[in-house]
Design a protein around this motif. Structure first.
Motif, PDB file in Angstrom:
ATOM      1  N   MET A  31     -44.949  49.947  84.730  1.00 38.51           N
ATOM      2  CA  MET A  31     -43.650  49.201  84.574  1.00 38.51           C
ATOM      3  C   MET A  31     -43.205  48.524  86.206  1.00 38.51           C
ATOM      4  O   MET A  31     -42.488  47.776  86.282  1.00 38.51           O
ATOM      5  N   ARG A  32     -43.495  49.428  87.321  1.00 39.68           N
ATOM      6  CA  ARG A  32     -42.951  49.291  88.633  1.00 39.68           C
ATOM      7  C   ARG A  32     -43.556  47.690  89.175  1.00 39.68           C
ATOM      8  O   ARG A  32     -42.964  47.073  89.621  1.00 39.68           O
ATOM      9  N   ILE A  46     -45.704  32.717  85.334  1.00 38.85           N
ATOM     10  CA  ILE A  46     -46.798  33.162  84.561  1.00 38.85           C
ATOM     11  C   ILE A  46     -47.465  34.311  84.937  1.00 38.85           C
ATOM     12  O   ILE A  46     -48.066  34.231  86.342  1.00 38.85           O
ATOM     13  N   ILE A  47     -47.144  35.613  84.679  1.00 39.67           N
ATOM     14  CA  ILE A  47     -47.648  36.925  85.170  1.00 39.67           C
ATOM     15  C   ILE A  47     -48.949  37.228  84.533  1.00 39.67           C
ATOM     16  O   ILE A  47     -48.872  37.231  83.171  1.00 39.67           O
ATOM     17  N   THR A  48     -50.097  37.471  85.318  1.00 42.90           N
ATOM     18  CA  THR A  48     -51.318  37.802  84.592  1.00 42.90           C
ATOM     19  C   THR A  48     -51.617  39.112  85.448  1.00 42.90           C
ATOM     20  O   THR A  48     -51.578  39.445  86.556  1.00 42.90           O
ATOM     21  N   MET A  49     -52.017  40.281  84.502  1.00 47.30           N
ATOM     22  CA  MET A  49     -52.607  41.303  84.996  1.00 47.30           C
ATOM     23  C   MET A  49     -53.883  41.938  84.208  1.00 47.30           C
ATOM     24  O   MET A  49     -53.853  41.726  82.908  1.00 47.30           O
ATOM     25  N   THR A  50     -54.974  42.470  84.982  1.00 45.27           N
ATOM     26  CA  THR A  50     -55.976  42.596  84.224  1.00 45.27           C
ATOM     27  C   THR A  50     -56.445  44.149  84.326  1.00 45.27           C
ATOM     28  O   THR A  50     -56.219  44.949  85.268  1.00 45.27           O
ATOM     29  N   VAL A  51     -56.790  44.712  83.031  1.00 43.46           N
ATOM     30  CA  VAL A  51     -57.005  46.096  82.958  1.00 43.46           C
ATOM     31  C   VAL A  51     -57.964  46.476  84.079  1.00 43.46           C
ATOM     32  O   VAL A  51     -59.065  45.925  84.356  1.00 43.46           O
ATOM     33  N   GLY A  52     -57.703  47.645  84.950  1.00 42.32           N
ATOM     34  CA  GLY A  52     -58.454  48.202  85.992  1.00 42.32           C
ATOM     35  C   GLY A  52     -58.272  47.759  87.194  1.00 42.32           C
ATOM     36  O   GLY A  52     -58.980  48.214  88.080  1.00 42.32           O
ATOM     37  N   GLN A  53     -57.733  46.454  87.097  1.00 39.69           N
ATOM     38  CA  GLN A  53     -57.436  45.882  88.524  1.00 39.69           C
ATOM     39  C   GLN A  53     -56.065  46.269  89.251  1.00 39.69           C
ATOM     40  O   GLN A  53     -55.111  45.587  88.500  1.00 39.69           O
ATOM     41  N   LYS A  54     -55.844  46.497  90.427  1.00 41.83           N
ATOM     42  CA  LYS A  54     -54.662  46.582  91.277  1.00 41.83           C
ATOM     43  C   LYS A  54     -54.177  45.230  91.820  1.00 41.83           C
ATOM     44  O   LYS A  54     -54.279  45.169  92.991  1.00 41.83           O
ATOM     45  N   VAL A  55     -53.929  44.383  91.089  1.00 41.82           N
ATOM     46  CA  VAL A  55     -53.332  43.128  91.582  1.00 41.82           C
ATOM     47  C   VAL A  55     -52.651  42.367  90.452  1.00 41.82           C
ATOM     48  O   VAL A  55     -53.136  42.518  89.133  1.00 41.82           O
ATOM     49  N   VAL A  56     -51.541  41.516  90.675  1.00 37.68           N
ATOM     50  CA  VAL A  56     -50.733  40.779  89.816  1.00 37.68           C
ATOM     51  C   VAL A  56     -50.765  39.400  90.254  1.00 37.68           C
ATOM     52  O   VAL A  56     -50.625  39.132  91.608  1.00 37.68           O
ATOM     53  N   ALA A 116     -51.983  35.835  94.012  1.00 40.64           N
ATOM     54  CA  ALA A 116     -52.268  37.335  93.840  1.00 40.64           C
ATOM     55  C   ALA A 116     -51.384  38.054  94.774  1.00 40.64           C
ATOM     56  O   ALA A 116     -51.395  37.684  95.825  1.00 40.64           O
ATOM     57  N   ILE A 117     -50.906  39.292  94.199  1.00 39.16           N
ATOM     58  CA  ILE A 117     -50.013  40.307  94.872  1.00 39.16           C
ATOM     59  C   ILE A 117     -50.644  41.489  94.619  1.00 39.16           C
ATOM     60  O   ILE A 117     -50.874  41.811  93.485  1.00 39.16           O
ATOM     61  N   PRO A 118     -51.042  42.207  95.648  1.00 41.00           N
ATOM     62  CA  PRO A 118     -51.560  43.704  95.242  1.00 41.00           C
ATOM     63  C   PRO A 118     -50.439  44.398  94.449  1.00 41.00           C
ATOM     64  O   PRO A 118     -49.096  44.156  94.774  1.00 41.00           O
ATOM     65  N   SER A 119     -50.844  45.413  93.829  1.00 45.56           N
ATOM     66  CA  SER A 119     -50.018  46.354  92.972  1.00 45.56           C
ATOM     67  C   SER A 119     -50.362  47.558  92.998  1.00 45.56           C
ATOM     68  O   SER A 119     -51.472  48.088  93.786  1.00 45.56           O
ATOM     69  N   SER A 120     -49.461  48.538  92.834  1.00 46.12           N
ATOM     70  CA  SER A 120     -49.587  49.942  92.920  1.00 46.12           C
ATOM     71  C   SER A 120     -50.430  50.492  91.788  1.00 46.12           C
ATOM     72  O   SER A 120     -50.948  51.669  92.201  1.00 46.12           O
ATOM     73  N   ALA A 121     -50.566  50.103  90.788  1.00 46.14           N
ATOM     74  CA  ALA A 121     -51.159  50.429  89.585  1.00 46.14           C
ATOM     75  C   ALA A 121     -51.785  49.456  88.843  1.00 46.14           C
ATOM     76  O   ALA A 121     -51.648  48.230  89.071  1.00 46.14           O
ATOM     77  N   ALA A 122     -52.704  50.020  88.078  1.00 45.22           N
ATOM     78  CA  ALA A 122     -53.671  48.938  87.246  1.00 45.22           C
ATOM     79  C   ALA A 122     -53.234  49.117  85.673  1.00 45.22           C
ATOM     80  O   ALA A 122     -52.913  50.370  85.271  1.00 45.22           O
TER      81      ALA A 122
END
Length: 745
Positions: free
Chosen positions: A718-719, A684-694, A700-706
């Motif tokens: 995509m990455r 179950i993958i969750t991403m929130t607009v404006g937040q650099k975390v997946v 929680a895993i840090p992401s490169s883009a939001a």
């Protein structure tokens, strides 16, 4: 005493029936109208005797008496004349004008020359009629003057109902139906003739000269008319003398559309010498065409879908027949058989029989073709259209030789229909062909014998006893519809992997009196049968406390709820139309329907197994293009991918579901939380607009883009999506501006 609020509608009409309607403020309501309105000539002395008088009628439309203490209800009615005065001048004379039901007594409360008030005592019954003779004398008798009557009462109010009119001498002309004629063709006027009558007695006499003149583009075609010894024609004019001083009808008049064009209307202006004129429309110029029609005065039959013609499983006694349908050419020879023609039906509607009721003026191999030939033609046409409509071949009948003595060809028929369980609504029969105008008529209506209400349930595999929090509700279309012993069975897609457990409960609304039997879960299916029919209220069957048994390897995704019934079982075996009774197909051979009653009833949000190399598809994303490539499939995008300001490839959310090959139910957007949730396998993958975390399964895993919102659309990096799926091989081709996500092989 109960009071009913009153609304008044009154109408004034110079006609023999002039209705006015009101709802009473008291215990009784009624409508008012004039019966037998008079038209008199200018030599009329104005006296309307009781024997000749029109009637003012009240019809009781509603009663609501709540009297106590032995009181007898009363209601006053004031009748007022305008343009006339009553000839009665005493109470008993006024009362003699009234004809009331035996239970009602009438008394004159007050009167004047042009007004009387009556008191009606007693209880009216619904549909009672009170009649008052309008014996009176008109105050003025010049042409155009009228006498009207008005009513003021708690039970009814009406203004200015015309009951007598002074008219000048003159004539009236009428024809009950206009006919069609083609350009440069001849037609006979309506078979029941053109009627001429005096506006008042004595308008014309025997021997009065009459002239009939056709509008431009038309001419009279016959040199003789039955009953008229001196009928003469000259192009668009005809003359004759009246054989009576009363009403008469001319039959057999023929006209030709010499220079008239399609859409023009033939009007005959009739002049009686020294009397007056009248005009009447008699024909319309049409193109070569066939008219498809039904009787608009008949109610559209209502048929239950998903049932055979015997209504197996239901108490309904419908014969599944449509309205009578008539196809008629506009004039003799208009229905050309040189090309084929079709009758079309909605998808999911099938014909089990055709009843050809009547045919006229069809020819097959130079021999008159009747109902049996048409039924054979219907059978061949239904088979040719693969049992989805009727496809008639070229020259199925001969072209009719056009003569003035031949009537237009016409066929009247009915269809016996059944429809897929999922079909609901009007049955529109279409008619089309290369040499006919496309037309449509509504011939029947299908409704479902039951409805099923169920909600989507998102579940995580728990092997046994996976609870379904929402009930399944099955509602009968009308009280008493489900027959005794009718059976309902509910299943879920992939019954080999998802089955109902044994502990569901079944409940019926008490008001219906319907009883169930054989309530059980067997072989993973929910089932029940009808023990006794519902009575005053339609039945509502609620199934709750539902639990599932799921195999551990159930793939993530949506699974539909399906229902089968004794109705649908019999429906599958229903035979399609064959006039000779041979070579019958059955519905199941040609229909393509789904018995799904709730899509995505079960939505498995985690798959039965997860692997390290979860995602194996190669996804190629040309930035700026309206497509991407997922494996071997080209996926069209409504908005293209783009490069963000930070240099990352951004994918539109809906493209994600296409690329992953998952049901759109598993890609969720929460506008309130501005969060995208993707359910893929056990992740179950969750991403929130404006937040650099997946978040992956809550971690929680840090992401490169939001994620971003661009043009009211949500885009995901995509990455970071690839990382969440376990894909590390991502390439970028700067020359072609193409990003590639190489899933594990």
């Amino acid at each position: 005493m109960k009071k009913v609020v009153s609304f008044v509608m009154a109408a004034a009409m110079a006609a023999s029936l002039v209705p006015a309607t009101a709802f009473a403020a008291g215990e009784v309501s009624a409508t008012a109208k004039v019966i037998g309105a008079l038209e008199k000539g200018k030599d009329f002395d104005g006296v309307i005797t009781e024997a000749d008088a029109p009637e003012l009628q009240f019809k009781i439309t509603g009663v609501d008496y709540q009297v106590t203490g032995g009181d007898t209800p009363t209601v006053d009615v004031t009748v007022t004349l305008d343009g006339a005065e009553f000839t009665a001048d005493a109470n008993d004379e006024f009362e003699a004008l009234v004809d009331a039901p035996a239970a009602i007594t009438v008394a004159t409360k007050d009167f004047a020359k042009d007004e009387v008030t009556y008191t009606f005592t007693g209880k009216f019954a619904k549909d009672d009629v009170v009649a008052i003779d309008l014996a009176s004398k008109m105050t003025k008798v010049s042409v155009g003057k009228t006498a009207t009557v008005s009513v003021d009462s708690k039970m009814v109010t009406a203004d200015d109902l015309v009951y007598a009119t002074i008219v000048d001498k003159g004539i009236k002309a009428s024809i009950k139906k206009t006919v069609n004629v083609a350009v440069e063709e001849v037609t006979e006027l309506y078979s029941k003739g053109l009627t001429i009558e005096p506006t008042v007695d004595g308008s014309y006499t025997t021997g009065t000269e009459f002239t009939m003149k056709l509008s431009k583009g038309f001419e009279f075609a016959n040199t003789a008319v039955a009953g008229l010894a001196d009928w003469k024609i000259d192009g668009n004019e005809a003359t004759f003398t009246a054989t009576t001083d009363d009403e008469f009808t001319l039959e057999g008049i023929k006209i030709e559309a010499t220079t008239a064009k399609v859409g023009d209307v033939a009007t005959i202006k009739i002049t009686a010498k020294n009397v007056g004129t009248a005009s009447v429309e008699v024909a319309k110029v049409v193109d070569y065409q066939v008219t498809l029609s039904v009787d608009e005065d008949e109610d559209i039959p209502v048929i239950y879908s998903g049932t055979d013609v015997n209504n197996t499983g239901l108490t309904d006694d419908s014969d599944h027949m449509t309205l009578e349908i008539t196809a008629e050419e506009s004039f003799p020879g208009a229905w050309s058989m040189r090309q084929g023609f079709n009758f079309t039906l909605p998808e999911g509607v099938y014909v089990t029989d055709v009843d050809v009721i009547e045919t006229e003026n069809f020819v097959q191999n130079d021999v008159a073709a009747g109902t049996s030939e048409w039924e054979a033609a219907f059978e061949a046409a239904y088979k040719k259209a693969d049992y989805t409509g009727f496809e008639f071949a070229k020259r199925v009948f001969d072209d009719v030789n056009v003569t003035l003595d031949r009537d237009p060809a016409t066929v009247t028929f009915q269809l016996q229909l059944v429809a897929d369980p999922t079909f609901e609504g009007d049955v529109v029969l279409g008619f089309e062909g290369s040499l006919v105008d496309k037309q449509e008529v509504t011939v029947a209506k299908f409704v479902k014998p039951y409805t099923v209400k169920a909600e989507q349930n998102d579940v995580i595999i728990d092997y046994r006893n996976t609870k379904i929090e929402t009930p399944i509700v099955i509602t009968e279309a009308e009280a008493g519809l489900w027959d005794t012993n009718a059976v309902f069975t509910l299943t879920v897609d992939r019954g080999d992997m998802i089955q109902f457990e044994d502990d569901a409960t079944f409940a019926v609304n008490e008001d219906s009196s319907l009883e169930l039997k054989d309530k059980k879960t067997e072989d993973g299916e929910l089932a029940f049968a009808i023990k006794s029919e519902s009575d005053d209220e339609a039945a509502v069957v609620t199934i709750k406390d539902i639990e599932l048994f799921m195999q551990r390897n159930v793939p993530a995704g949506a699974y539909n709820l399906k229902v089968a019934t004794s109705m649908s079982t019999a429906y599958d075996k229903a035979a399609l139309y064959a006039a000779d009774g041979k070579d019958n197909n059955i519905i199941d051979d040609v229909s393509d329907y789904s018995n799904t009653v709730k899509e995505a009833f079960i939505n498995v949000v985690t798959g039965g197994r997860d692997q390290d190399n979860l995602f194996t598809t190669k996804v190629v994303v040309p930035v700026g293009e309206s497509y991407l490539i997922a494996g071997e499939e080209k996926v069209e995008l409504d908005v293209p991918a783009y490069i963000s300001a930070a240099g990352y490839t951004m994918l539109p959310v809906r493209a994600v579901s296409k690329a992953l090959g998952v049901n759109t139910n598993n890609v969720l957007w929460s506008a309130e939380a501005r969060t995208v949730t993707i359910m893929y396998g056990q992740r179950i993958i969750t991403m929130t607009v404006g937040q650099k975390v997946v978040y992956i399964n809550g971690s929680a895993i840090p992401s490169s883009a939001a994620p971003e919102i661009t043009g009211d659309r949500v885009f995901l990096p995509m990455r970071d999506l690839a990382t969440a799926l376990g894909v590390t091989d991502i390439t970028w081709d700067a020359a072609t501006k193409t990003a590639t996500m190489n899933g594990s092989k």
